[in-house]
Design a protein around this motif. Sequence first.
Motif, PDB file in Angstrom:
ATOM      1  N   UNK A 206       1.013  -1.241   0.129  1.00 47.26           N
ATOM      2  CA  UNK A 206       0.125   0.085   0.124  1.00 47.26           C
ATOM      3  C   UNK A 206       0.866   1.195  -0.063  1.00 47.26           C
ATOM      4  N   UNK A 207       0.574   2.176  -0.670  1.00 48.84           N
ATOM      5  CA  UNK A 207       1.187   3.380  -0.646  1.00 48.84           C
ATOM      6  C   UNK A 207       0.751   4.358   0.410  1.00 48.84           C
ATOM      7  N   UNK A 208       1.501   5.258   0.922  1.00 47.10           N
ATOM      8  CA  UNK A 208       1.098   6.057   2.022  1.00 47.10           C
ATOM      9  C   UNK A 208       0.415   7.091   2.146  1.00 47.10           C
ATOM     10  N   UNK A 209       0.107   7.818   0.697  1.00 50.00           N
ATOM     11  CA  UNK A 209      -0.339   8.983   0.357  1.00 50.00           C
ATOM     12  C   UNK A 209      -1.824   9.118   1.084  1.00 50.00           C
ATOM     13  N   UNK A 210      -2.647   8.152   0.951  1.00 50.02           N
ATOM     14  CA  UNK A 210      -3.915   8.399   1.381  1.00 50.02           C
ATOM     15  C   UNK A 210      -4.062   8.532   3.033  1.00 50.02           C
ATOM     16  N   UNK A 211      -3.008   7.831   3.783  1.00 50.13           N
ATOM     17  CA  UNK A 211      -3.039   7.836   5.100  1.00 50.13           C
ATOM     18  C   UNK A 211      -2.649   9.485   5.585  1.00 50.13           C
ATOM     19  N   UNK A 212      -1.733  10.193   4.744  1.00 48.07           N
ATOM     20  CA  UNK A 212      -1.312  11.602   4.960  1.00 48.07           C
ATOM     21  C   UNK A 212      -2.411  12.464   4.684  1.00 48.07           C
ATOM     22  N   UNK A 213      -3.354  12.152   3.839  1.00 48.87           N
ATOM     23  CA  UNK A 213      -4.607  12.938   3.481  1.00 48.87           C
ATOM     24  C   UNK A 213      -5.643  12.702   4.569  1.00 48.87           C
ATOM     25  N   UNK A 214      -5.812  11.426   4.983  1.00 41.41           N
ATOM     26  CA  UNK A 214      -6.831  11.308   6.066  1.00 41.41           C
ATOM     27  C   UNK A 214      -6.396  12.074   7.313  1.00 41.41           C
ATOM     28  N   UNK A 215      -5.046  12.118   7.790  1.00 38.00           N
ATOM     29  CA  UNK A 215      -4.580  12.643   8.827  1.00 38.00           C
ATOM     30  C   UNK A 215      -4.720  14.424   8.693  1.00 38.00           C
ATOM     31  N   UNK A 216      -4.432  14.757   7.390  1.00 40.56           N
ATOM     32  CA  UNK A 216      -4.213  16.285   7.333  1.00 40.56           C
ATOM     33  C   UNK A 216      -5.586  16.940   7.421  1.00 40.56           C
ATOM     34  N   UNK A 217      -6.562  16.075   6.764  1.00 39.63           N
ATOM     35  CA  UNK A 217      -7.948  16.807   6.532  1.00 39.63           C
ATOM     36  C   UNK A 217      -9.011  15.880   7.636  1.00 39.63           C
ATOM     37  N   UNK A 218      -8.385  15.413   8.744  1.00 43.56           N
ATOM     38  CA  UNK A 218      -9.075  14.594   9.500  1.00 43.56           C
ATOM     39  C   UNK A 218     -10.331  13.880   8.920  1.00 43.56           C
ATOM     40  N   UNK A 219      -9.953  12.881   8.049  1.00 44.13           N
ATOM     41  CA  UNK A 219     -11.188  12.482   7.384  1.00 44.13           C
ATOM     42  C   UNK A 219     -11.224  10.874   7.770  1.00 44.13           C
ATOM     43  N   UNK A 220     -12.270  10.232   8.154  1.00 42.00           N
ATOM     44  CA  UNK A 220     -12.367   8.702   8.488  1.00 42.00           C
ATOM     45  C   UNK A 220     -12.100   7.867   7.168  1.00 42.00           C
ATOM     46  N   UNK A 221     -11.605   6.630   7.553  1.00 44.40           N
ATOM     47  CA  UNK A 221     -11.363   5.840   6.543  1.00 44.40           C
ATOM     48  C   UNK A 221     -12.365   4.437   6.442  1.00 44.40           C
ATOM     49  N   UNK A 222     -12.816   4.181   5.476  1.00 40.10           N
ATOM     50  CA  UNK A 222     -13.751   2.915   5.401  1.00 40.10           C
ATOM     51  C   UNK A 222     -13.079   1.911   4.613  1.00 40.10           C
ATOM     52  N   UNK A 223     -12.736   0.713   5.126  1.00 41.85           N
ATOM     53  CA  UNK A 223     -12.018  -0.186   4.508  1.00 41.85           C
ATOM     54  C   UNK A 223     -12.930  -0.982   3.642  1.00 41.85           C
ATOM     55  N   UNK A 224     -12.836  -1.435   2.291  1.00 44.70           N
ATOM     56  CA  UNK A 224     -13.425  -2.117   1.564  1.00 44.70           C
ATOM     57  C   UNK A 224     -12.693  -3.452   1.126  1.00 44.70           C
ATOM     58  N   UNK A 225     -13.449  -4.293   1.046  1.00 44.63           N
ATOM     59  CA  UNK A 225     -12.985  -5.761   0.422  1.00 44.63           C
ATOM     60  C   UNK A 225     -13.857  -6.416  -0.550  1.00 44.63           C
ATOM     61  N   UNK A 226     -13.423  -6.590  -1.766  1.00 41.73           N
ATOM     62  CA  UNK A 226     -14.085  -6.878  -2.984  1.00 41.73           C
ATOM     63  C   UNK A 226     -13.730  -8.381  -3.270  1.00 41.73           C
ATOM     64  N   UNK A 227     -14.861  -9.321  -3.094  1.00 38.95           N
ATOM     65  CA  UNK A 227     -14.471 -10.825  -3.550  1.00 38.95           C
ATOM     66  C   UNK A 227     -15.127 -10.899  -4.790  1.00 38.95           C
ATOM     67  N   UNK A 228     -14.408 -11.690  -5.709  1.00 40.02           N
ATOM     68  CA  UNK A 228     -15.303 -11.846  -7.076  1.00 40.02           C
ATOM     69  C   UNK A 228     -14.269 -11.474  -8.375  1.00 40.02           C
ATOM     70  N   UNK A 229     -13.866 -10.185  -7.972  1.00 37.75           N
ATOM     71  CA  UNK A 229     -12.957  -9.563  -9.205  1.00 37.75           C
ATOM     72  C   UNK A 229     -11.598 -10.211  -9.760  1.00 37.75           C
ATOM     73  N   UNK A 230     -11.234 -10.897  -8.682  1.00 35.65           N
ATOM     74  CA  UNK A 230      -9.860 -11.731  -8.854  1.00 35.65           C
ATOM     75  C   UNK A 230     -10.116 -12.671  -9.879  1.00 35.65           C
TER      76      UNK A 230
END
Length: 284
Positions: free
Chosen positions: A176-200
Amino acid sequence: MLEQLSDKVKQELREWTERMVGPERKERLQALARTGNEYGVDPFGFNLDYSLSALAPFFWLYRHYHRVEAFGVENVPKGRVLLISNHSGQLPMDGAMIGVALLLEADPPRAIRSMVEKWVPSLPYVSTFMARVGQIVGTPENCRRLLESDEAILVFPEGVRGLGKLWPQRYQLQDFGLGFMRLALETDTPIVPIAVVGAEEQSPALVDIKPLARLLGFPSFPLTVTGMPLPLPTKYRIYFGDPLHFTGRADDEDSELDKKVRTVKTAIQGMLNQGLKERQGVFW
């Protein structure tokens, strides 16, 4: 004449969308309209009227081809949010299905903005389509502006490493890249993890022909079991996890950010493992 034909096709696609979503959902989708400029688009090129026509085939794919089941959509909070998902399948069908899930299943509907790779705008026709349906190049500045407007942003931290995975790597999350976490901390944004089963399994890749990819300017050129990266009718199951909230500084050392990123990655891998355990088959 061509303009009349284009308008006719657009109208028929729009009517197709309306038939699939039903009158109540149609009215709720109309409420998603954003203020546009004199050309009818927002600052990033999004146009709701265009989207509701162009996305008609994806609504059909969602309901009748991939027969998507979405779990935990209610976990997506109102306001700004980062949706962080695994990525796979050679073609970004997973992103499209996540977007449709939030249009059709969320209450109220949400129109998400997906971050696309920087090479996408170089593709003829595709670049315009992506902009009109709300997708933007994944730069930090674009993300900041959207989060400040309380948008929902979909990010695939694996990038092309995830999209182009070969068959032996299926359901194994790449770095995983780190960019999304920097943005979440900078903007005080919650993160919703998503798992997709079937695309593989939709387009199993046996080998990546790297010389041909370089020649064409693509990040990868997978050779799939069907000869082309066309999706098989695998059944999708999309899991939306509980929102994760992180504290800290956006300019922390990478090692500190990586600890937080691993928390998100672990949550996604856990949902993937559970989803794989619960499903009875790839196509049903």
